[in-house]
Structures are given as C-alpha cells and as structure tokens.
Design a protein around this motif. Structure first.
Motif, PDB file in Angstrom:
ATOM      1  N   ASN A   1       0.859  -1.192   0.000  1.00 43.52           N
ATOM      2  CA  ASN A   1       0.000   0.000   0.000  1.00 43.52           C
ATOM      3  C   ASN A   1       0.895   1.242   0.000  1.00 43.52           C
ATOM      4  N   ALA A   2       0.847   2.011  -1.085  1.00 44.98           N
ATOM      5  CA  ALA A   2       1.749   3.152  -1.230  1.00 44.98           C
ATOM      6  C   ALA A   2       1.491   4.229  -0.176  1.00 44.98           C
ATOM      7  N   LYS A   3       0.249   4.421   0.221  1.00 45.15           N
ATOM      8  CA  LYS A   3      -0.052   5.422   1.251  1.00 45.15           C
ATOM      9  C   LYS A   3       0.562   5.024   2.589  1.00 45.15           C
ATOM     10  N   VAL A   4       0.497   3.733   2.891  1.00 45.90           N
ATOM     11  CA  VAL A   4       1.115   3.243   4.123  1.00 45.90           C
ATOM     12  C   VAL A   4       2.634   3.406   4.043  1.00 45.90           C
ATOM     13  N   LEU A   5       3.202   3.098   2.878  1.00 45.22           N
ATOM     14  CA  LEU A   5       4.647   3.278   2.688  1.00 45.22           C
ATOM     15  C   LEU A   5       5.042   4.731   2.899  1.00 45.22           C
ATOM     16  N   GLU A   6       4.261   5.641   2.368  1.00 46.43           N
ATOM     17  CA  GLU A   6       4.583   7.070   2.504  1.00 46.43           C
ATOM     18  C   GLU A   6       4.642   7.488   3.966  1.00 46.43           C
ATOM     19  N   ASP A   7       3.711   6.961   4.775  1.00 49.57           N
ATOM     20  CA  ASP A   7       3.681   7.331   6.192  1.00 49.57           C
ATOM     21  C   ASP A   7       4.702   6.560   7.015  1.00 49.57           C
ATOM     22  N   ALA A   8       5.156   5.411   6.482  1.00 50.75           N
ATOM     23  CA  ALA A   8       6.038   4.534   7.260  1.00 50.75           C
ATOM     24  C   ALA A   8       7.340   5.211   7.657  1.00 50.75           C
ATOM     25  N   ILE A   9       7.789   6.194   6.875  1.00 43.62           N
ATOM     26  CA  ILE A   9       9.050   6.875   7.192  1.00 43.62           C
ATOM     27  C   ILE A   9       8.986   7.568   8.545  1.00 43.62           C
ATOM     28  N   ASN A  10       7.782   7.881   8.997  1.00 51.88           N
ATOM     29  CA  ASN A  10       7.615   8.575  10.277  1.00 51.88           C
ATOM     30  C   ASN A  10       7.801   7.652  11.481  1.00 51.88           C
ATOM     31  N   TYR A  11       8.011   6.366  11.210  1.00 53.35           N
ATOM     32  CA  TYR A  11       8.229   5.407  12.290  1.00 53.35           C
ATOM     33  C   TYR A  11       9.671   4.913  12.309  1.00 53.35           C
ATOM     34  N   VAL A  12      10.506   5.467  11.435  1.00 54.81           N
ATOM     35  CA  VAL A  12      11.901   5.063  11.351  1.00 54.81           C
ATOM     36  C   VAL A  12      12.738   5.894  12.323  1.00 54.81           C
ATOM     37  N   ARG A  13      13.506   5.229  13.125  1.00 53.83           N
ATOM     38  CA  ARG A  13      14.422   5.884  14.063  1.00 53.83           C
ATOM     39  C   ARG A  13      15.503   6.642  13.293  1.00 53.83           C
ATOM     40  N   ARG A  14      16.016   7.701  13.850  1.00 52.79           N
ATOM     41  CA  ARG A  14      17.147   8.392  13.224  1.00 52.79           C
ATOM     42  C   ARG A  14      18.283   7.408  12.997  1.00 52.79           C
ATOM     43  N   GLY A  15      18.825   7.428  11.795  1.00 52.24           N
ATOM     44  CA  GLY A  15      19.860   6.472  11.436  1.00 52.24           C
ATOM     45  C   GLY A  15      19.319   5.109  11.039  1.00 52.24           C
ATOM     46  N   GLY A  16      17.992   5.001  10.917  1.00 57.54           N
ATOM     47  CA  GLY A  16      17.382   3.716  10.635  1.00 57.54           C
ATOM     48  C   GLY A  16      17.159   3.448   9.150  1.00 57.54           C
ATOM     49  N   LYS A  17      16.443   2.360   8.877  1.00 57.13           N
ATOM     50  CA  LYS A  17      16.232   1.900   7.506  1.00 57.13           C
ATOM     51  C   LYS A  17      14.740   1.711   7.237  1.00 57.13           C
TER      52      LYS A  17
END
Length: 365
Positions: free
Chosen positions: A265-281
């Motif tokens: 789901n592209a919309k979920v992917l777009e928001d997923a970056i907001n759950y990545v820790r600094r320095g994360g993947k």
C-alpha cells in the motif's frame, strides 16, 4: 526413466508461438493480460543441463494477480507459476546429482551471466533477467515444467503445499541480506501476508531483538500470533487505524531501527518513514502498482540519515531458505490455507483478489 506422456495440461496466458520449446502437455496459458485458458501443450523440450519436473504444487500469490492484470514485468504469451514444487522425472545426459524421484523446489530465475550487471556480481539486476512463470520462460501451472539443474534444490521433510512458500521466503531472505540488521535491533513490519510472515521470522533469527507486526485485524495477524512470528502484535482497525498508529508511536517514542513495509500500500509506505528511528532503515518490500507514487521530505531523509532500501526478488537465496523451512526453524503451518486444481484457476485468482486466501496453491495430485 519412467514413461512420460507426450502432452500435458497447462494454464495459458499469449503474444508469440511456442512450437520450438515443446514436444506436447495440460497448461494454464495466457495470450495477453486477463486472457487465459487451460490447454494441452507438448512437454517441454530439455536443453543441455535441464531437468524435467512433474509438478506437485505451485503457489499462487499477489504477483500472479498483478501478472493477470498486466502489471509487473511479465511477457506474454506465458504459462505462469513461479513457485514450483515437484518430482524429478527425466533429465538431460549431462545432468549430475539428481535422480528420478527426487523432490525439488525450483528457483524460477535464470541470469545471462555476461551483461553489465552480471559482470559486476549484481545478477539480480541482469539486463536479460528471465523468470519461469513471469518473464520469458514458462512456469509451474502445468503438469510438467523444466528447469536448469543449478536452479533445483532437494527437499526432505516439508510438504509439497507448504514448500510453495520457499520461493517467496527466498525473496524475504534476500530482503534480510539487504537489511543486515544489527544485533539488538528493533523492527516494525507492516503487513502479515505470506512473505511478510517469512520476513518476520527471518528477522527474529538474525539480530532483531524486538519485532512488532502491524497488520489489519483479522485472519492474517491471528496467524502471525499462532506462528509466534513477532514479539508484539498490533491489529489495525479496517475503518480507522489512526488510534493504533498513534499507540505505536507512543510505545516506541524513538521509532524503529528497521521498518519493513510489506503490504504493498503506497499510502502506508509514505507514512512509514515517520516510524523510522534516526539512522534507521525503511524497506520498500511490497509489490506496488506501477502508477503508485510517494512523497517524502528530503530534509528528513538527509537530517535523520535514513536509508531507503528496495528489495525485489532474489538470487542465490534458495539454499539458506530451504534449510530454514525444511528443518522447521521457520514455521509455515496454516499460511497456505486454500488449494485448487488447475481447472479452478479463476477461483484461485479470486481467492487472492478477495483476500479469502492467505496463500493459495495449485495442486496436481
């Protein structure tokens, strides 16, 4: 060797003629997207190094639906089926290490070995990449299929139906190799489809000390629990998942070292970056529509030093994957929850479309 029939039944999806590749078999055959039929075609002719496999089961997944609808990278005409499990029934004179009766899983990829990327050791990016059941080579929705000997792997314990998970699991293994999680990592996996459930278990075996699965409420996330695929499970409301996403942020204020978007789901992917820790993947692991687009602020990627990873298909991941699944270290029970005969291809596709199947398979015995 055993006496073989001259023809086989197969599923057919078409734009060019196959007379040079076959002697006579039942097949699902596609003329073009959404135009398929069950046909009698010759058995595949064996090239040097080829092994003829009597198909026992072949998995049906979302990729097959994308192929059916003309998405993905498929070429037509086509006998689809890229998750083939079967039994060796014949082979070319130069084949070594196999005997009639061996149970095998087939890696569907064939690589040219001499293009720009192959010469750099990046075979997955091969400019003449071929894939049985997808691109340029026929697959396993047929009574028989042929594969080069270097792409077949012997099985001992796992059932034919559960073994159809080996190909998608090998794609998860490739994703794991690209993620390379550090020991003690915290990870969030979004989506609990078959390949996501494989990825979750591989992550737990490979350095992730705390894994959370977030997926829509219902059968798949309950299956994830039964497989003990994660440490924490977040069933997402299908009508309003916002409170659950907010709770994930509250429970994980620094985010996650690794976020794998496996829902497609592209919309979920777009928001997923907001759950990545600094320095994360952030891992783009789902199969997305060709028309899908996401928007991310470059300043966040830059300032938080976020690494965005794409993971597509696999090469050379079958040996490790077979070891994990055939030994039972990675659990498969209940993932393939619907099986169909070849003549029920339309029903099999519909079970993927309407999501009544977690994972489906075409079976031949």
């Amino acid at each position: 060797m055993a006496s073989l029939p001259k023809t086989m039944k197969a599923l057919r999806q078409v734009l060019f003629f196959y007379s040079e590749l076959y002697e006579d078999a039942g097949t699902v055959f596609y003329e073009k997207p959404e135009d398929w039929s069950i046909v009698e075609v010759p058995l595949p002719k064996l090239r040097a190094g080829d092994v003829l496999v009597k198909v026992k089961a072949c998995g049906v997944c979302g990729t097959d639906l994308h192929i059916h609808e003309g998405e993905f990278i498929a070429e037509f005409p086509l006998i689809p089926g890229h998750e083939t499990i079967g039994e060796v029934v014949a082979f070319s004179d130069d084949v070594k290490g196999f005997k009639v009766g061996d149970r095998v899983a087939a890696d569907n990829s064939e690589l040219c070995g001499h293009c720009f990327y192959c010469r750099r050791g990046q075979e997955l990016l091969c400019e003449d990449f071929k894939a049985h059941g997808v691109l340029g080579l026929d697959g396993g929705f047929a009574e028989y299929a042929s594969y080069t000997q270097g792409r077949l792997f012997k099985l001992n314990n796992i059932s034919d139906v559960d073994a159809t998970l080996i190909e998608p699991a090998s794609c998860a293994m490739h994703g794991l190799e690209k993620i390379a999680p550090k020991p003690g990592s915290h990870a969030l996996l979004i989506g609990a489809g078959p390949t996501g459930l494989m990825m979750a278990q591989f992550l737990k075996h490979s350095g992730v000390s705390q894994l959370t699965i977030a997926a829509p409420e219902g059968t798949k996330i309950e299956l994830a629990k039964s497989l003990e695929a994660a440490d924490f499970y977040v069933p997402l409301s299908r009508s309003n998942p916002t409170p659950q996403w907010e709770q994930i942020k509250k429970d994980n204020p620094y985010g996650f070292d690794v976020v794998v978007e496996a829902s497609g789901n592209a919309k979920v992917l777009e928001d997923a970056i907001n759950y990545v820790r600094r320095g994360g993947k952030l891992v783009c692991y789902g199969v997305y529509a060709n028309s899908a687009r996401v928007t991310w602020p470059p300043s966040k990627i830059f300032g938080d030093e976020i690494t965005i990873i794409g993971s597509f298909s696999e090469t050379y991941m079958f040996p490790a994957t077979v070891d994990y699944l055939d030994s039972g270290k990675v659990k498969t029970k209940g993932i393939v929850n619907k099986t169909f005969k070849l003549e029920q291809w339309g029903e099999a596709l519909e079970s993927i479309r309407n999501k009544s199947a977690i994972k489906a398979a075409i079976v031949f015995d």
